[in-house]
Structure formats: structure tokens, C-alpha cells
Scaffold this motif. Structure first.
Motif, PDB file in Angstrom:
ATOM      1  N   HIS A  49       0.875  -1.163   0.000  1.00  0.00           N
ATOM      2  CA  HIS A  49       0.000   0.000   0.000  1.00  0.00           C
ATOM      3  C   HIS A  49       0.920   1.223   0.000  1.00  0.00           C
ATOM      4  O   HIS A  49       1.963   1.193  -0.639  1.00  0.00           O
ATOM      5  N   PHE A  50       0.563   2.261   0.730  1.00  0.00           N
ATOM      6  CA  PHE A  50       1.421   3.451   0.714  1.00  0.00           C
ATOM      7  C   PHE A  50       2.410   3.498   1.862  1.00  0.00           C
ATOM      8  O   PHE A  50       3.496   4.067   1.731  1.00  0.00           O
ATOM      9  N   VAL A  96       0.246  13.539  -3.389  1.00  0.00           N
ATOM     10  CA  VAL A  96       1.087  12.507  -2.784  1.00  0.00           C
ATOM     11  C   VAL A  96       0.786  12.423  -1.289  1.00  0.00           C
ATOM     12  O   VAL A  96       0.611  13.449  -0.615  1.00  0.00           O
ATOM     13  N   ILE A  97       0.736  11.213  -0.754  1.00  0.00           N
ATOM     14  CA  ILE A  97       0.333  11.012   0.642  1.00  0.00           C
ATOM     15  C   ILE A  97       1.470  10.462   1.497  1.00  0.00           C
ATOM     16  O   ILE A  97       1.238   9.796   2.513  1.00  0.00           O
ATOM     17  N   ILE A  98       2.688  10.741   1.099  1.00  0.00           N
ATOM     18  CA  ILE A  98       3.867  10.311   1.839  1.00  0.00           C
ATOM     19  C   ILE A  98       4.681  11.545   2.227  1.00  0.00           C
ATOM     20  O   ILE A  98       4.829  12.491   1.441  1.00  0.00           O
ATOM     21  N   GLY A  99       5.251  11.518   3.443  1.00  0.00           N
ATOM     22  CA  GLY A  99       6.120  12.596   3.889  1.00  0.00           C
ATOM     23  C   GLY A  99       5.376  13.660   4.666  1.00  0.00           C
ATOM     24  O   GLY A  99       4.147  13.753   4.649  1.00  0.00           O
ATOM     25  N   LEU A 124       3.380  -5.268  -7.088  1.00  0.00           N
ATOM     26  CA  LEU A 124       3.360  -3.814  -6.950  1.00  0.00           C
ATOM     27  C   LEU A 124       1.988  -3.280  -7.328  1.00  0.00           C
ATOM     28  O   LEU A 124       1.510  -3.483  -8.444  1.00  0.00           O
ATOM     29  N   ASP A 125       1.367  -2.607  -6.382  1.00  0.00           N
ATOM     30  CA  ASP A 125       0.125  -1.904  -6.662  1.00  0.00           C
ATOM     31  C   ASP A 125       0.510  -0.537  -7.213  1.00  0.00           C
ATOM     32  O   ASP A 125       1.023   0.316  -6.488  1.00  0.00           O
ATOM     33  N   LEU A 126       0.286  -0.358  -8.512  1.00  0.00           N
ATOM     34  CA  LEU A 126       0.749   0.856  -9.182  1.00  0.00           C
ATOM     35  C   LEU A 126       0.055   2.106  -8.650  1.00  0.00           C
ATOM     36  O   LEU A 126       0.661   3.186  -8.610  1.00  0.00           O
ATOM     37  N   PHE A 127      -1.194   1.965  -8.233  1.00  0.00           N
ATOM     38  CA  PHE A 127      -1.879   3.115  -7.647  1.00  0.00           C
ATOM     39  C   PHE A 127      -1.141   3.595  -6.406  1.00  0.00           C
ATOM     40  O   PHE A 127      -0.825   4.768  -6.261  1.00  0.00           O
ATOM     41  N   THR A 133       6.203   7.662  -5.850  1.00  0.00           N
ATOM     42  CA  THR A 133       7.234   6.788  -6.397  1.00  0.00           C
ATOM     43  C   THR A 133       7.064   6.653  -7.907  1.00  0.00           C
ATOM     44  O   THR A 133       5.948   6.473  -8.391  1.00  0.00           O
ATOM     45  N   ASP A 134       8.155   6.744  -8.629  1.00  0.00           N
ATOM     46  CA  ASP A 134       8.149   6.471 -10.070  1.00  0.00           C
ATOM     47  C   ASP A 134       8.200   4.954 -10.223  1.00  0.00           C
ATOM     48  O   ASP A 134       9.252   4.338 -10.050  1.00  0.00           O
TER      49      ASP A 134
END
Length: 327
Positions: free
Chosen positions: A185-186, A253-256, A215-218, A225-226
Motif C-alpha cells: 500500500h502506501f 502525494v500522501i507520503i512525507g 506492486l500496486d501501481l496506484f 514513487t516512479d
């Protein structure tokens, strides 16, 4: 319809996570790397969880009518008698329905929470699921989610423990001709205290011949992530993909930053999806690296749908079939 707060709970107790299923190289060994382009389209059945609960046989028939070649299962339930069922069907009945509609199943999501929990590591459910996957003729047994109570506090040591467990599970699965896998997931892309990302720890501490990654591309793209570059970073480790699209109006983007301190359910509640090909993800760019990834099977999936579900999976199927296959 299931609401957002049930999404990851369900994922954790049976299949979980998001999903898309196109199949490639049906005859290819799960241990090998793909040398051909994607030729079949699969569906992660979680996309139709409500329809399956209402009428499993009619739902399977509709999936086949739309044109899908194979499906990825979820929601395997082990009864008090030790037997596994899917939506009320035992394994022979499910196999028969799939066979009647010319649908294969190469992969399934199974609840491995206890097996992946530090201080537990219970192998009993894993062994039952290995038997289930083998009886269905699947090649991959996928852990769709880490232990749900750990998600907001996962550490590098937790990921290393899970990597060790996946190696153990891979050895057990190999005895039945299967390969164990992990679906992201994320949160696996969050930077941990030691500077590493969880998914990198899992990949770098598992044996390629025993453990695969889906790998879940979503979720990789939603994490900033690229995906195509990530395949180059870990070549050959991603024989399975989930292809699902991101709402163009909600692509943040939902990271950081503040996101990494938020409870995951708070983040999930604000996420929206789109039929494949109608959203913001450049799948053709990602598909250019399918051989680098080692792709064998891909699965269309959509976690939440706002139109008729069968119309939704038909739109996604048409895009994958007409725009991505053989690219």
C-alpha cells in the motif's frame, strides 16, 4: 456498499488492498522472468466484493462475459472443520464455476496477519492457505497487508521480521509448487527512522527464488514513487502488478511531512479512484518496464466505484486490452 472504514479491515482479514488483474504468459513458470508482453487481462475480485456477497455465480459469469481471462481471489475463510470457502463456495465448487466460464486463477490474497506478527509467527493458517492455493491451481499466495494494528507504528525491525517470515513461508510454499508474495500500500514507502523504506527492506532481505512482490501501481504512484524507475531499482522482483487508476482531481502525494504522522485510516478516507485509463497514471510509461519488472500477471482493480460496478470493470478492461496489451 462497504464504507471506507471497512476497506483495510476486510483487506487484513482476507484479501485486502487494491487490485487489477491482467495475465501474461499463463504458461510461464512463477520462478522465471517474463520474456514476452502482457497478453491477458485479469481482475482482482475485491473490486466486486459486494456483488460476490450477493450472487457469486452470476458475478463470475459477468466477469467472464466482459472478457477477463483470469481472476485473483480474496476472502478465503477457514471454517471450524478446517475447510476453506470463498463466498460460501468450497474449493471444488469455485474451481468448477471458474472452469465453466473459462477463467483461470494464478494468484490469491490470503490473510497472513498472524504469520507476520512479531511474537506470533503462526504457520497454521499459512499452511491451510497453501493447500487452498495449490488446490485452485494458483502459482502465487499473496500477503495483502501487514498486521493491521502495526500499520501506524511499523519499524525497520518489523519489516525485517516480516522479511524473515516471508522467507520461511516461501520455503513452505515451494514444497507445493507455489511462491509467496507481498502486496504494498502506501505506508511501505514511508521513510523510517533508519532512513530506509519498508518495501526496500522487504525486497532486500528476502530470497528472490522464494518471495515475489505484487506492486500496486496506484499506491506506489500515490506515494510519489516512479513505478518504472522502481522496477529498475529492483529488477525481476515484481512478477505481479495491480493496475488501478487515480482520480485526476485527487492526485496529491500522501507520503512525507504531516502525512506520515496521520493514522492510515484518516488518509484512506480521503482517497478517490478512477477507471483504468481515465485517471492520472501514465500506464504506458510504466508498461515500458514490464520486462525489467519480470511481469507475469497483472490485475485490474478499483477499491471504490462510483458508477455501475460492471460498467466500471468493463471500461478498465477495454483500456487495458486495447491500449496496454502488447505495448
Amino acid at each position: 456498499m462497504n464504507n471506507r472504514r471497512t476497506f483495510l479491515k476486510q483487506a487484513g482479514i482476507s484479501m485486502a488492498a487494491a487490485y487489477l488483474s491482467p495475465s501474461l504468459l499463463s504458461s510461464c513458470s512463477p520462478q522465471g522472468k517474463s520474456t514476452a508482453t502482457l497478453t491477458e487481462v485479469g481482475l482482482q475480485l475485491y473490486t466486486l466484493r459486494d456483488q460476490l456477497a450477493e450472487d457469486v455465480t452470476a458475478t463470475i459469469a459477468r466477469v467472464a462475459e466482459i472478457g477477463y481471462n483470469h481472476v485473483e481471489t480474496f476472502d478465503a475463510m477457514i471454517g471450524a472443520d478446517g475447510k476453506t470457502t470463498f463466498w460460501g463456495l468450497d474449493i471444488p465448487a469455485l474451481s468448477a464455476h471458474l472452469r465453466d466460464h473459462n477463467l483461470k486463477t494464478h494468484s490469491g490474497h490470503y490473510d497472513l496477519a498472524a504469520f507476520l506478527t512479531p511474537g506470533n509467527g503462526d504457520q497454521e493458517a499459512l499452511k491451510a492457505y497453501i493447500d487452498t492455493a495449490a488446490a485452485l491451481g494458483q502459482h502465487y499466495l499473496i500477503a495483502p497487508i501487514p498486521p493491521i494494528l502495526l500499520i501506524d507504528k511499523l519499524t525497520a525491525d518489523n519489516y525485517r521480521f516480516m522479511a524473515d517470515q516471508l522467507n520461511i513461508g516461501g520455503e513452505l510454499a515451494a514444497k507445493s509448487g507455489l511462491k509467496i508474495g507481498y502486496h504494498n500500500h502506501f505506508w511501505e514507502f514511508r521513510t523510517l527512522d533508519d532512513g530506509n523504506k519498508g518495501l526496500d527492506i522487504l525486497i532486500e532481505n528476502t530470497t528472490e527464488d522464494l518471495v515475489a512482490f505484487e506492486l500496486d501501481l496506484f499506491w506506489s504512484e500515490k506515494s510519489g514513487t516512479d513505478s518504472a524507475a522502481y522496477f529498475k531499482k529492483h529488477p525481476g522482483r515484481f512478477p505481479l502488478w495491480h493496475i488501478k487508476d487515480m482520480d485526476k482531481n485527487n492526485s496529491e502525494v500522501i507520503i512525507g511531512g504531516d502525512y506520515d504522522a496521520k493514522p492510515f485510516m484518516e488518509i484512506v478516507e480521503d482517497i478517490t479512484y478512477a477507471e483504468v485509463g481515465t485517471g492520472s497514471i501514465d500506464f504506458k510509461r510504466v508498461m515500458a518496464e514490464e520486462k525489467t519488472a519480470g511481469l507475469q500477471y497483472a490485475f485490474v482493480e478499483q477499491d471504490f466505484i462510483t458508477i455501475d460496478p460492471f460498467e466500471s470493470i468493463a471500461k478498465s478492461y477495454d483500456y487495458v486490452k486495447n491500449e496496454l496489451l502488447g505495448s
